[in-house]
Design an enzyme around this catalytic site. Structure first.
Site, PDB file in Angstrom:
ATOM      1  N   GLU A 241       0.826  -1.222   0.000  1.00 57.69           N
ATOM      2  CA  GLU A 241       0.000   0.000   0.000  1.00 57.69           C
ATOM      3  C   GLU A 241       0.855   1.264   0.000  1.00 57.69           C
ATOM      4  O   GLU A 241       2.072   1.204   0.224  1.00 57.69           O
ATOM      5  CB  GLU A 241      -0.939  -0.003   1.212  1.00 57.69           C
TER       6      GLU A 241
ATOM      7  N   LYS B 222      -3.791  -2.086  15.750  1.00 61.19           N
ATOM      8  CA  LYS B 222      -3.238  -1.493  16.965  1.00 61.19           C
ATOM      9  C   LYS B 222      -4.348  -1.019  17.878  1.00 61.19           C
ATOM     10  O   LYS B 222      -5.502  -0.867  17.466  1.00 61.19           O
ATOM     11  CB  LYS B 222      -2.234  -0.397  16.638  1.00 61.19           C
TER      12      LYS B 222
HETATM   13  N1  PSU Z   1      -2.771   1.389  10.458  1.00 57.65           N
HETATM   14  C1  PSU Z   1      -1.445   1.523  10.625  1.00 57.65           C
HETATM   15  N2  PSU Z   1      -0.719   2.262   9.751  1.00 57.65           N
HETATM   16  C2  PSU Z   1      -1.317   2.865   8.672  1.00 57.65           C
HETATM   17  C3  PSU Z   1      -2.725   2.683   8.498  1.00 57.65           C
HETATM   18  C4  PSU Z   1      -3.394   1.945   9.415  1.00 57.65           C
HETATM   19  O1  PSU Z   1      -0.900   0.987  11.567  1.00 57.65           O
HETATM   20  O2  PSU Z   1      -0.645   3.544   7.898  1.00 57.65           O
HETATM   21  C5  PSU Z   1      -3.390   3.261   7.292  1.00 57.65           C
HETATM   22  C6  PSU Z   1      -3.674   2.131   6.283  1.00 57.65           C
HETATM   23  O3  PSU Z   1      -3.458   2.615   4.981  1.00 57.65           O
HETATM   24  C7  PSU Z   1      -5.132   1.828   6.512  1.00 57.65           C
HETATM   25  C8  PSU Z   1      -5.665   3.198   6.820  1.00 57.65           C
HETATM   26  O4  PSU Z   1      -5.768   1.253   5.393  1.00 57.65           O
HETATM   27  O5  PSU Z   1      -4.665   3.793   7.630  1.00 57.65           O
HETATM   28  C9  PSU Z   1      -6.990   3.152   7.537  1.00 57.65           C
HETATM   29  O6  PSU Z   1      -7.559   4.419   7.561  1.00 57.65           O
HETATM   30  P1  PSU Z   1      -9.077   4.605   8.067  1.00 57.65           P
HETATM   31  O7  PSU Z   1      -9.052   4.188   9.504  1.00 57.65           O
HETATM   32  O8  PSU Z   1      -9.358   6.075   7.871  1.00 57.65           O
HETATM   33  O9  PSU Z   1      -9.910   3.711   7.214  1.00 57.65           O
END
Ligand code: PSU
Ligand code: MN
Length: 304
Positions: free
Chosen positions: A25, A160
């Site tokens: 990603e 997390k």
């Molecule tokens: N969790 C992490 N590091 C990240 C993300 C999530 O530990 O960089 C990023 C990922 O790209 C995940 C996104 O898909 O955040 C989720 O965002 P939201 O909660 O707004 O859907």
């Protein structure tokens, strides 16, 4: 679809020849880590996958194109521009394409694009999930919806504790998403190896995981599989310390009234500051660990 999808020639050839490929990603590059660590990490992750004998495919939206297999220039651009690049999840894709804009793809958007390209394995750090207090805020990451739709197995270090892990598992169960623990029956909690929750099934080898993915694909079942891989022992953080950092970050976020897609990047940056960077080192180590496991699974999937 072809009009928007740009698969680089190396990956196109690998797809035709049935060689192992691992999708990666790009939100983690632009929004998840500071420059220049983000670029360095993204390049090292690709190198780890290559050394293991698979081909990395970093996915992003570059100037209105769904790019499968970013080159060095793209990765530098995503890293240097950082949060100036839009965070692109499923809902954002049509807008960015229609305006010829760029976007750093989340787990959801990356899985969707990988699926379009025919890539079945994807490595990341952590997935989005059900946020704490979701019963009030309704903040549930679309990553969970995508895991129920796209045929892509995602290797992560768990979710997390900025999230509500119990509720995240409940939603995954409802949506029919298998949650595997790699060499563990306890759900890893990203910065630490353990949480208070159990995974659905424990598997101990990449070959067993590949066999499960194969069965799901052959049945034609929609949706992915979540493979949770605990952070290496030497890098795992003390659970109490990290929980306190998360509590503090959440409190400040609520006071500042930060909502929507800003919450995850805000919490990640804040935790990094509170832990004086040790969370960043942990984050990098677990991403490397996940890339290696994903490469092994993708190889095993091709040889069964
Ligand atoms: N969790 C992490 N590091 C990240 C993300 C999530 O530990 O960089 C990023 C990922 O790209 C995940 C996104 O898909 O955040 C989720 O965002 P939201 O909660 O707004 O859907
Ligand atoms: Mn959200």
């Amino acid at each position: 679809m072809k009009k928007y999808l740009e698969i680089n020639p190396e990956i196109k050839a690998a797809l035709e020849e049935g060689r192992p490929i691992v999708a990666l990603e790009s939100t983690i590059i632009s929004h998840g880590m500071p420059y220049p660590k983000n670029v360095e990490t993204a390049k090292n992750v690709e190198e780890i996958i290559r050394k293991e004998g698979a081909i990395p495919a970093t996915i992003a939206i570059i100037k209105g194109r769904l790019k499968v297999g970013c080159n060095e220039e793209d990765i530098d651009y995503l890293g240097r521009e950082g949060i100036k690049i839009s965070k692109a999840s499923r809902r954002d894709i049509p807008y960015l394409l229609s305006k010829n804009l760029s976007g750093a793809t989340t787990v959801a958007a990356t899985a969707l694009i990988a699926d379009m390209a025919g890539i079945r394995i994807f490595a990341t750090g952590g997935i989005g999930g059900v946020h704490r207090g979701a019963e009030e805020s309704f903040d549930i990451s679309t990553d969970l919806e995508e895991l129920a739709k796209s045929k892509v197995a995602v290797v992560c270090a768990g979710a997390k504790a900025i999230l509500d892990l119990g509720k995240t598992l409940e939603v995954l169960e409802t949506k029919g998403v298998e949650v595997i623990g790699y060499q563990t029956s306890i759900l890893p909690a990203f910065y630490s190896r353990e949480s208070d929750f159990s995974v659905n099934h424990r598997l101990d080898t990449p070959e067993e995981i590949a066999a499960l993915i194969k069965a799901k694909l052959e049945l034609g079942l929609d949706g992915g599989v979540l493979i949770t891989n605990p952070i290496p022992k030497d890098y795992s953080l003390n659970r109490e310390n990290i929980d306190q950092a998360i509590e503090d970050a959440l409190k400040e976020m609520n006071e500042l009234r930060i909502t929507g897609n800003k919450t995850t990047p805000y919490l990640l940056a804040k935790i990094k500051d509170i832990t004086r960077g040790s969370s960043l080192e942990a984050n990098i180590a677990l991403v490397y660990n996940n890339a290696l496991l994903a490469a092994k699974i993708s190889k095993a999937l091709k040889s069964i």
